[in-house]
Design an enzyme around this catalytic site. Structure first.
Site, mmCIF file in Angstrom:
data_model
loop_
_atom_site.group_PDB
_atom_site.id
_atom_site.type_symbol
_atom_site.label_atom_id
_atom_site.label_comp_id
_atom_site.label_asym_id
_atom_site.label_seq_id
_atom_site.Cartn_x
_atom_site.Cartn_y
_atom_site.Cartn_z
ATOM 1 N N LYS A 1 0.900 -1.271 0.051
ATOM 2 C CA LYS A 1 -0.035 -0.039 0.050
ATOM 3 C C LYS A 1 0.922 1.302 0.021
ATOM 4 O O LYS A 1 0.516 2.059 -0.715
ATOM 5 C CB LYS A 1 -0.923 -0.134 1.208
ATOM 6 N N ASN A 2 1.808 1.178 1.107
ATOM 7 C CA ASN A 2 2.686 2.562 1.330
ATOM 8 C C ASN A 2 3.673 2.712 -0.036
ATOM 9 O O ASN A 2 4.132 3.750 0.133
ATOM 10 C CB ASN A 2 3.253 2.368 2.500
ATOM 11 N N ARG B 1 -4.466 10.457 3.810
ATOM 12 C CA ARG B 1 -3.716 11.252 4.217
ATOM 13 C C ARG B 1 -2.753 11.318 2.694
ATOM 14 O O ARG B 1 -1.946 12.467 2.494
ATOM 15 C CB ARG B 1 -2.967 11.446 5.223
ATOM 16 N N CYS C 1 -5.312 12.396 12.338
ATOM 17 C CA CYS C 1 -6.409 11.464 12.298
ATOM 18 C C CYS C 1 -6.309 10.569 13.381
ATOM 19 O O CYS C 1 -5.528 11.116 14.528
ATOM 20 C CB CYS C 1 -5.734 10.481 10.962
ATOM 21 N N ARG D 1 -0.400 14.964 12.718
ATOM 22 C CA ARG D 1 0.359 14.730 11.316
ATOM 23 C C ARG D 1 0.380 16.036 10.690
ATOM 24 O O ARG D 1 -0.322 16.030 9.546
ATOM 25 C CB ARG D 1 -0.477 13.425 10.879
ATOM 26 N N PRO D 2 1.145 16.923 11.227
ATOM 27 C CA PRO D 2 1.228 18.133 10.257
ATOM 28 C C PRO D 2 2.129 17.806 9.032
ATOM 29 O O PRO D 2 2.585 16.719 8.926
ATOM 30 C CB PRO D 2 2.096 18.981 11.082
ATOM 31 N N VAL D 3 1.949 18.751 7.949
ATOM 32 C CA VAL D 3 2.679 18.469 6.848
ATOM 33 C C VAL D 3 3.741 19.784 6.760
ATOM 34 O O VAL D 3 4.116 20.210 5.676
ATOM 35 C CB VAL D 3 1.711 18.534 5.569
ATOM 36 N N ASP D 4 4.104 20.198 7.742
ATOM 37 C CA ASP D 4 5.030 21.621 7.593
ATOM 38 C C ASP D 4 6.490 21.269 7.057
ATOM 39 O O ASP D 4 6.873 21.948 6.323
ATOM 40 C CB ASP D 4 5.289 22.166 9.252
ATOM 41 N N LEU D 5 6.737 19.868 7.043
ATOM 42 C CA LEU D 5 8.041 19.700 6.597
ATOM 43 C C LEU D 5 7.949 19.513 4.805
ATOM 44 O O LEU D 5 9.004 19.953 4.136
ATOM 45 C CB LEU D 5 8.869 18.317 6.917
ATOM 46 N N ASP E 1 4.281 0.880 12.143
ATOM 47 C CA ASP E 1 3.019 0.214 11.450
ATOM 48 C C ASP E 1 3.063 -1.189 11.804
ATOM 49 O O ASP E 1 2.024 -1.903 11.580
ATOM 50 C CB ASP E 1 3.061 0.206 9.902
ATOM 51 N N ILE F 1 7.028 7.390 17.144
ATOM 52 C CA ILE F 1 6.652 8.330 15.841
ATOM 53 C C ILE F 1 5.332 8.865 15.814
ATOM 54 O O ILE F 1 5.348 10.196 15.446
ATOM 55 C CB ILE F 1 6.769 7.235 14.721
ATOM 56 N N ARG G 1 -8.961 -0.423 4.175
ATOM 57 C CA ARG G 1 -8.112 0.491 3.444
ATOM 58 C C ARG G 1 -6.890 -0.020 3.050
ATOM 59 O O ARG G 1 -6.151 0.543 1.967
ATOM 60 C CB ARG G 1 -7.742 1.837 4.563
#
Ligand SMILES: CC(=O)N[C@H]1[C@@H](OP(=O)(O)OP(=O)(O)OC[C@H]2O[C@@H](n3ccc(=O)[nH]c3=O)[C@H](O)[C@@H]2O)O[C@H](CO)[C@@H](O)[C@@H]1O
Ligand SMILES: C=C(OP(=O)(O)O)C(=O)O
Length: 420
Positions: free
Chosen positions: A22-23, A92, A116, A121-125, A305, A327, A397
């Site tokens: 999936k990933n 996401r 979630c 889970r920010p996306v600043d990076l 995971d 994490i 999912r």
């Protein structure tokens, strides 16, 4: 609403085919945005997240068509630069279209994904890295509006944390940037290497995947390619835990030891044997399960995971265990559900202390996220009596054919659809 009914106590024995990852598959599909020619991906898993990604790419104007078993052909021109809230909020990984849209169309409008069940889970990076490549970014009304009117320019990005998603977004954006990009402290997960290999097959110039520093020499255009998605190391590790918790013997066909170093070492510490065979990994347990201490870390450390699945197994191991989650800040939602089945797990900040019990007992439980769902299935396989697992859309999912795969190896599991 579907649910799983599991009657525990059966030892699993047989073969389980490991699906494509999936990933990785999700990101390889996004790479299809980087050129109008056809990207043909094989070994694509048949899971809900892949269907969501098909939907998103189609909304952006691409054609996504099946062209053989587990094979998707992706191509065509980008017609829209907007990834809307209703898709991004479902999955996401949708944020990964940002880099490729900027690279190809010089502008993008992507909904902020938000948090979630496992963390904020920010996306600043992702955003800071794209700014280094020359993008201008504004946040407004829950959307990221990004533009690079003169095109992206290569640059040196130092990631303060080796974020998987940020590495992938920046890697894809940099393939078409003007000049050389270096991503320092890049994530080293095997899925990054899979993406780099696919991009190189499309004509990109990426080196250093897996080393922690990625170097990308920008090219003018990418071209079509054919590529096979790598096997899902997390699905493989999950079924290894199914063999472990049931004292079973499973051949995980297509599973690769090279991607699972820390998981295999930990399985062996708990008393589960892992043997590399020509067709995959054989996993079996004949002696008792032993408690261990686990700390989740970025690859090559123990994967977050796999944390929930090991927790189910350690709940019935001899002695005490600890698990520390480094994490995600909120990835222990399965603890109260496992405790309802008789486990003795005590959260303490970012860690849990597990006192192994002799047996779990079946109970109605609710899934809260993808991996938590499977930890409850594992607990149900080992428990006395019947476990009913609700909210299994989380599981759909990312896991293909769970009931089929487990039942073929002797599990008593069925999927039932309840009428409202
Ligand atoms: C679709 C996919 O591949 N998902 C995987 C990916 O998620 P994802 O790509 O979201 O994971 P990241 O490595 O980016 O996130 C790890 C940590 O970094 C934080 N962070 C991340 C980006 C950022 O801009 N700012 C920030 O603070 C996150 O909140 C999280 O606490 O890698 C995770 C870590 O191996 C896995 O658990 C997920 O299964
Ligand atoms: C956390 C996971 O996925 P996502 O990043 O898509 O939420 C996962 O695969 O366990």
């Amino acid at each position: 609403m579907d649910r799983f009914i599991i009657r525990g106590g059966k030892r699993l024995e047989g073969e389980i085919e490991i699906a494509g990852a999936k990933n990785s598959g999700l990101k390889l599909m996004v790479a299809g945005l980087l050129c109008p020619e056809r990207l043909v991906l094989s070994n694509v898993p048949q899971i809900a997240d892949i269907r969501t990604m098909c939907d998103l790419l189609q909304r952006l104007g691409l054609t996504v068509e099946p062209c053989g078993p587990r094979t998707l052909s992706i191509g065509g021109e980008i017609a829209s630069i907007e990834a809307p809230y209703d898709v991004v909020s479902k999955m996401r990984a949708s944020i990964l279209v940002l880099g490729p849209l900027l690279a190809r169309r010089r502008e993008a409008r992507v909904s902020l994904p938000g948090g979630c069940a496992i963390g904020t889970r920010p996306v600043d990076l992702h955003l800071k890295g794209l700014e280094v490549l020359g993008a201008k970014i504004d946040l407004e009304g829950g959307y990221i509006n990004a533009s690079a009117p003169d095109g992206l320019k290569g640059g040196r990005i130092i990631l303060p944390f080796a974020s998987v998603g940020a590495t992938e977004n920046l890697l894809m954006a940099a393939t078409l940037a003007d000049g050389r990009t270096e991503i320092v402290n890049a994530a080293r997960e095997p899925e990054i290497e899979d993406l780099a290999n696919c991009l190189n097959a499309m004509g990109a110039k990426v080196t250093g995947a897996g080393s922690g520093t990625l170097v990308i020499e920008g090219v003018k255009a990418l071209h079509g390619a054919e590529y096979a998605v790598m096997p899902d190391r997390i699905e493989c590790g999950t079924y290894a835990c199914a063999a472990g918790i049931t004292g079973g013997d499973l051949l995980l066909v297509g599973g690769r030891a090279q991607d699972l170093g820390a998981v295999i070492r930990t399985l062996e510490e708990t008393g589960v044997q892992v043997i590399e065979e020509a067709r995959g990994l054989r996993v079996r347990r004949t002696g008792p399960l032993r408690g261990v201490d686990i700390v989740t870390e970025p690859y090559p450390g123990f994967p977050t995971d796999m944390q929930a699945q090991f927790m189910a197994m350690l709940a019935v191991a001899e002695g005490a265990s600890t698990i520390t989650e480094t994490i995600f800040e909120n990835r222990f939602m399965h603890v109260p559900e496992l405790n309802r089945m008789g486990a003795q797990i005590k959260p303490q900040g970012r860690s849990v202390i597990i006192r192994g019990v002799e047996r779990l007992s079946g109970a109605p439980v609710m899934a809260t996220d993808l991996r938590a769902s499977f930890s409850l299935i594992l607990a149900g396989l080992a428990a006395e009596g019947e476990t009913q697992l609700g909210d299994i859309h989380h599981l759909d999912r990312g896991y293909e054919g769970v009931d089929r795969k487990l039942a073929a190896c002797g599990a008593d599991i069925e999927r039932v659809t309840l009428k409202d």
